[in-house]
Design an enzyme around this catalytic site. Structure first.
Site, PDB file in Angstrom:
ATOM      1  N   CYS A 112      31.871  50.345 -36.677  1.00  0.00           N
ATOM      2  CA  CYS A 112      30.638  50.514 -37.461  1.00  0.00           C
ATOM      3  C   CYS A 112      30.893  51.354 -38.714  1.00  0.00           C
ATOM      4  CB  CYS A 112      29.556  51.162 -36.606  1.00  0.00           C
ATOM      5  SG  CYS A 112      28.025  51.387 -37.523  1.00  0.00           S
ATOM      6  N   GLN A 129      27.167  46.987 -25.915  1.00  0.00           N
ATOM      7  CA  GLN A 129      28.072  47.698 -26.827  1.00  0.00           C
ATOM      8  C   GLN A 129      27.655  49.159 -26.983  1.00  0.00           C
ATOM      9  OE1 GLN A 129      28.251  47.575 -31.198  1.00  0.00           O
ATOM     10  NE2 GLN A 129      30.280  46.662 -30.951  1.00  0.00           N
ATOM     11  N   PRO A 175      27.596  41.495 -31.819  1.00  0.00           N
ATOM     12  CA  PRO A 175      26.644  42.616 -31.761  1.00  0.00           C
ATOM     13  C   PRO A 175      26.139  42.876 -33.179  1.00  0.00           C
ATOM     14  CG  PRO A 175      28.909  43.428 -31.680  1.00  0.00           C
ATOM     15  CD  PRO A 175      28.991  41.926 -31.678  1.00  0.00           C
ATOM     16  N   MET A 176      24.823  42.904 -33.352  1.00  0.00           N
ATOM     17  CA  MET A 176      24.279  43.191 -34.684  1.00  0.00           C
ATOM     18  C   MET A 176      23.005  44.014 -34.549  1.00  0.00           C
ATOM     19  SD  MET A 176      24.941  40.012 -37.237  1.00  0.00           S
ATOM     20  CE  MET A 176      24.117  38.759 -36.297  1.00  0.00           C
ATOM     21  N   ASN A 209      36.712  37.309 -35.654  1.00  0.00           N
ATOM     22  CA  ASN A 209      35.393  37.475 -36.262  1.00  0.00           C
ATOM     23  C   ASN A 209      35.515  37.591 -37.786  1.00  0.00           C
ATOM     24  OD1 ASN A 209      33.300  40.291 -36.762  1.00  0.00           O
ATOM     25  ND2 ASN A 209      32.510  38.260 -36.432  1.00  0.00           N
ATOM     26  N   GLY A 210      34.496  37.098 -38.470  1.00  0.00           N
ATOM     27  CA  GLY A 210      34.412  37.321 -39.907  1.00  0.00           C
ATOM     28  C   GLY A 210      34.235  36.078 -40.738  1.00  0.00           C
TER      29      GLY A 210
END
Ligand SMILES: Cc1cc2nc3c(=O)[nH]c(=O)nc-3n(C[C@H](O)[C@H](O)[C@H](O)COP(=O)(O)O)c2cc1C
Length: 331
Positions: A104, A74, A20-21, A204-205
């Site tokens: 966030c 999301q 999600p971005m 993630n990352g």
């Protein structure tokens, strides 16, 4: 409405998903990622309050394009009741799952106790998860950080709260809120979370290519990896990863193909958002698609100032011809 069990295979079978971005993971970008092999994707974060108020712009974020694969919506917010109400609205649009944003770092979200602020209140996190799980038949997932700050590292506790609430899978971006996006993602945190939970953990990352993907899987033991910035201007990263999983090395994506994908992205944005907004939205993508191409500055400037699809397509034709010429000269 889909029964909760119908989607459980998604988190067992999937190997790679698109993150999600906000401002990036819109329907055209997701469709491109699906075409290159992403197993599932997320919407941009959607305000639960905005949905409950039936805000028009917020509702638009739920829409999906024909041809997309499984998409999770999301939600962010700080009130369990409002999130549950929003989840019921989302359920009516039949996405693959609902994801809860507990990561966030943006001030506007934190100020209202949403996003990563919830990492500091695991009681609230549990109430939100339970309320949302109760309000929908869809699988519910959550996305967390390592904690608020190094002094408040609590991803293990958060993971247990989430799992105990009946959440189907949890994604972790292992940075602290105080880090924002600086420093490196601590994959060790992911490995510990995976070892400590029985639900799937989505890693993630900082995964930028297939080599990073394989290293992430090896380090963390996770089956599913989430790709965010690594897909900027290179949605074919998903194909490279799928090829690597099949033991193949993808060929280099040539400049002509990069420009073709860029043009397709542009046309889809215009189809989805209209010519004015679609062309403006594309401006942030040009630099990523054209990164590393020699002498690209002039074209980039022209692309970001062009106002119509016709003009943009003309610049892309020139760009292709320019590069054909350059490569011929170099050959
Ligand atoms: C521009 C931008 C917008 C983002 N928006 C969201 C969002 O809406 N929801 C969310 O959970 N994470 C969001 N993230 C975080 C990403 O999903 C991901 O966790 C982070 O970028 C680390 O993964 P990466 O190294 O693969 O990019 C955003 C990141 C960026 C760079």
């Amino acid at each position: 409405m889909m029964a909760r069990g119908d989607q459980t295979n998604l988190f067992e079978d999937a190997r790679v998903c698109f993150a999600p971005m906000a401002g990036y993971s819109d329907a055209p970008a997701r469709l491109l990622c699906f075409e290159f092999g992403a197993d599932f994707a997320y919407t941009e974060m959607v305000s639960a309050e905005g949905l409950v108020r039936r805000g028009e712009k917020t509702i638009c974020l739920l829409e999906r394009m024909d041809g997309e694969g499984p998409v999770g919506v999301q939600l962010f917010g700080a009130d369990a009741g409002v999130l549950a109400e929003a989840a019921a609205i989302v359920t009516g649009t039949s996405p693959a799952f609902i994801d809860l944003n507990f990561g966030c770092p943006v001030k506007k979200v934190i100020r209202r106790n949403g996003g990563a602020a919830i990492m500091r209140d695991l009681g609230l996190m549990g109430r939100i998860c339970r309320a949302v799980v109760r309000s929908t038949d869809l699988p519910v997932t959550a996305k967390i950080r390592s904690g608020w700050s190094p002094a408040e590292e609590n991803f293990m506790e958060a993971g247990r709260v989430i799992q105990d609430a009946g959440v189907a899978a949890v994604a972790i971006h292992p940075r602290f809120r105080t880090q924002g996006f600086s420093g490196v993602a601590n994959w060790e945190h992911i490995a510990r979370l995976r070892a400590g939970l029985s639900i799937p953990v989505i890693a993630n990352g900082d995964v930028q290519d297939a080599t990073d993907y394989l290293a992430m899987v090896q380090t963390t033991g996770c089956r599913i990896v989430m790709i965010g910035r690594g897909a900027y201007g290179r949605p074919w990263i998903f194909k490279e990863i799928k090829d690597a999983l099949d033991g193949r090395i993808s060929g280099r994506v040539g400049i002509g193909s990069r420009i073709d994908v860029l043009e397709r992205h542009l046309r889809m944005e215009v189809e989805w958002k209209g010519e004015r907004l679609g062309t403006v939205e594309m401006r942030k993508h040009y630099g990523w698609y054209l990164k590393g191409m020699p002498g690209i500055k002039r074209y980039r400037r022209e692309l970001t100032s062009a106002g119509s699809l016709e003009e943009l397509v003309r610049i892309l034709v020139e760009l292709r011809e320019g590069f054909d010429g350059t490569w011929k000269k170099l050959a």
